[in-house]
Design a protein around this motif. Sequence first.
Motif, PDB file in Angstrom:
ATOM      1  N   PHE A   1       0.814  -1.210   0.000  1.00  0.00           N
ATOM      2  CA  PHE A   1       0.000   0.000   0.000  1.00  0.00           C
ATOM      3  C   PHE A   1       0.856   1.271   0.000  1.00  0.00           C
ATOM      4  N   ASP A   2       1.941   1.264   0.782  1.00  0.00           N
ATOM      5  CA  ASP A   2       2.786   2.454   0.852  1.00  0.00           C
ATOM      6  C   ASP A   2       3.388   2.782  -0.512  1.00  0.00           C
ATOM      7  N   GLY A   3       3.879   1.739  -1.193  1.00  0.00           N
ATOM      8  CA  GLY A   3       4.455   1.947  -2.516  1.00  0.00           C
ATOM      9  C   GLY A   3       3.425   2.454  -3.511  1.00  0.00           C
ATOM     10  N   ALA A   4       2.216   1.894  -3.429  1.00  0.00           N
ATOM     11  CA  ALA A   4       1.140   2.318  -4.330  1.00  0.00           C
ATOM     12  C   ALA A   4       0.776   3.779  -4.089  1.00  0.00           C
ATOM     13  N   GLN A   5       0.671   4.156  -2.810  1.00  0.00           N
ATOM     14  CA  GLN A   5       0.314   5.537  -2.482  1.00  0.00           C
ATOM     15  C   GLN A   5       1.376   6.512  -2.967  1.00  0.00           C
ATOM     16  N   GLY A   6       2.647   6.140  -2.839  1.00  0.00           N
ATOM     17  CA  GLY A   6       3.722   7.003  -3.297  1.00  0.00           C
ATOM     18  C   GLY A   6       3.652   7.263  -4.794  1.00  0.00           C
ATOM     19  N   ASN A   7       3.383   6.208  -5.568  1.00  0.00           N
ATOM     20  CA  ASN A   7       3.251   6.351  -7.012  1.00  0.00           C
ATOM     21  C   ASN A   7       2.049   7.215  -7.373  1.00  0.00           C
ATOM     22  N   LEU A   8       0.960   7.048  -6.652  1.00  0.00           N
ATOM     23  CA  LEU A   8      -0.250   7.815  -6.953  1.00  0.00           C
ATOM     24  C   LEU A   8      -0.083   9.284  -6.603  1.00  0.00           C
ATOM     25  N   GLN A   9       0.613   9.567  -5.509  1.00  0.00           N
ATOM     26  CA  GLN A   9       0.858  10.972  -5.162  1.00  0.00           C
ATOM     27  C   GLN A   9       1.672  11.650  -6.258  1.00  0.00           C
ATOM     28  N   ARG A  10       2.627  10.924  -6.819  1.00  0.00           N
ATOM     29  CA  ARG A  10       3.431  11.464  -7.924  1.00  0.00           C
ATOM     30  C   ARG A  10       2.551  11.675  -9.160  1.00  0.00           C
ATOM     31  N   CYS A  11       1.641  10.720  -9.430  1.00  0.00           N
ATOM     32  CA  CYS A  11       0.693  10.857 -10.556  1.00  0.00           C
ATOM     33  C   CYS A  11      -0.131  12.125 -10.427  1.00  0.00           C
ATOM     34  N   ILE A  12      -0.634  12.350  -9.220  1.00  0.00           N
ATOM     35  CA  ILE A  12      -1.516  13.490  -8.980  1.00  0.00           C
ATOM     36  C   ILE A  12      -0.749  14.798  -9.107  1.00  0.00           C
ATOM     37  N   GLU A  13       0.530  14.792  -8.695  1.00  0.00           N
ATOM     38  CA  GLU A  13       1.367  15.979  -8.887  1.00  0.00           C
ATOM     39  C   GLU A  13       1.535  16.290 -10.373  1.00  0.00           C
ATOM     40  N   LEU A  14       1.693  15.246 -11.176  1.00  0.00           N
ATOM     41  CA  LEU A  14       1.896  15.432 -12.614  1.00  0.00           C
ATOM     42  C   LEU A  14       0.604  15.793 -13.339  1.00  0.00           C
ATOM     43  N   ASP A  15      -0.519  15.223 -12.865  1.00  0.00           N
ATOM     44  CA  ASP A  15      -1.801  15.438 -13.545  1.00  0.00           C
ATOM     45  C   ASP A  15      -2.917  15.489 -12.505  1.00  0.00           C
TER      46      ASP A  15
END
Length: 286
Positions: free
Chosen positions: A52-66
């Motif tokens: 879950f932690d890894g998934a959340q980190g990737n999603l936070q980066r996604c949201i920063e980009l878009d």
Amino acid sequence: MSSLFQPAGPGQSASPILEKAAAILAPVITVAPCLSEPLYFMAQVLYLSGNFDGAQGNLQRCIELDPEWSDAHLLLAQIYLSQGQYAECSQSLETGVSHNFKMREHPFYLLIKAKVLKQTGKLAEATQMLRMCMSLPEMKRGAATGGKADTLSVSERVSVYLELAELLMLNGEQHEATKIIQDAIHAFRDTPEEIRIVVANADMCLSKGEVEMALSMLRDVKPNQPYYIEVKKKMADIYLKVRKDTKLYIACYRELSEQLPGAHTSLLLGDAYMKIQEVFSCNSDQ
């Protein structure tokens, strides 16, 4: 595409398909770290693998980009929901809406929001959300999707029916709940998700005191069918809590371990024996 698939549970190893997907995505992300789609798909892989932690980190980066990408907000909300973090789940949904107001019409938004409202005791609002979801064209079996990202899989459409039926039961509307289950049986007959509806129907029988009818429905599910583990766990629960029969309770888990040998079913059998010991210990102390 957004998904409400469930992550691997304790004792369950990650699917080889997920491992292969991660191996393909990792170098892409390394070479092009500012592409949001590989990050999103990696987040899905990590979530389904139980990271879950890894998934959340990737999603936070996604949201920063878009920030306007609804799917990233919805998957993040689903991760929070699966961990029982309802305030964070709601915040993720509302953040997504603040960036893209159309997200409120997304079927996943309605389904996740309803789940959060149910958990926080707002049954009427949760029911309203699910009725809105039921009215969407995506809920019709065989509806043309045209490749839209906000379409619902069979599994997710079944979830809408079952969540609504449960809410109606909790609200004392048993007749309406029964009708929803019957509609689901008709709509999803001969699909892999049919077994989930069988389990829900068994729960409804239990609520009416029809224990043998519930067990009869569950006994018809075979080891080669989807959700067999969930069915045997449900049967075991009925034997222990309703019938007070510890032998049949253990027999369900023994059968699971024999029919589907592996770390997960062995862990379930061990947990079942420990639970029986706890029951005996409590009874002897009384």
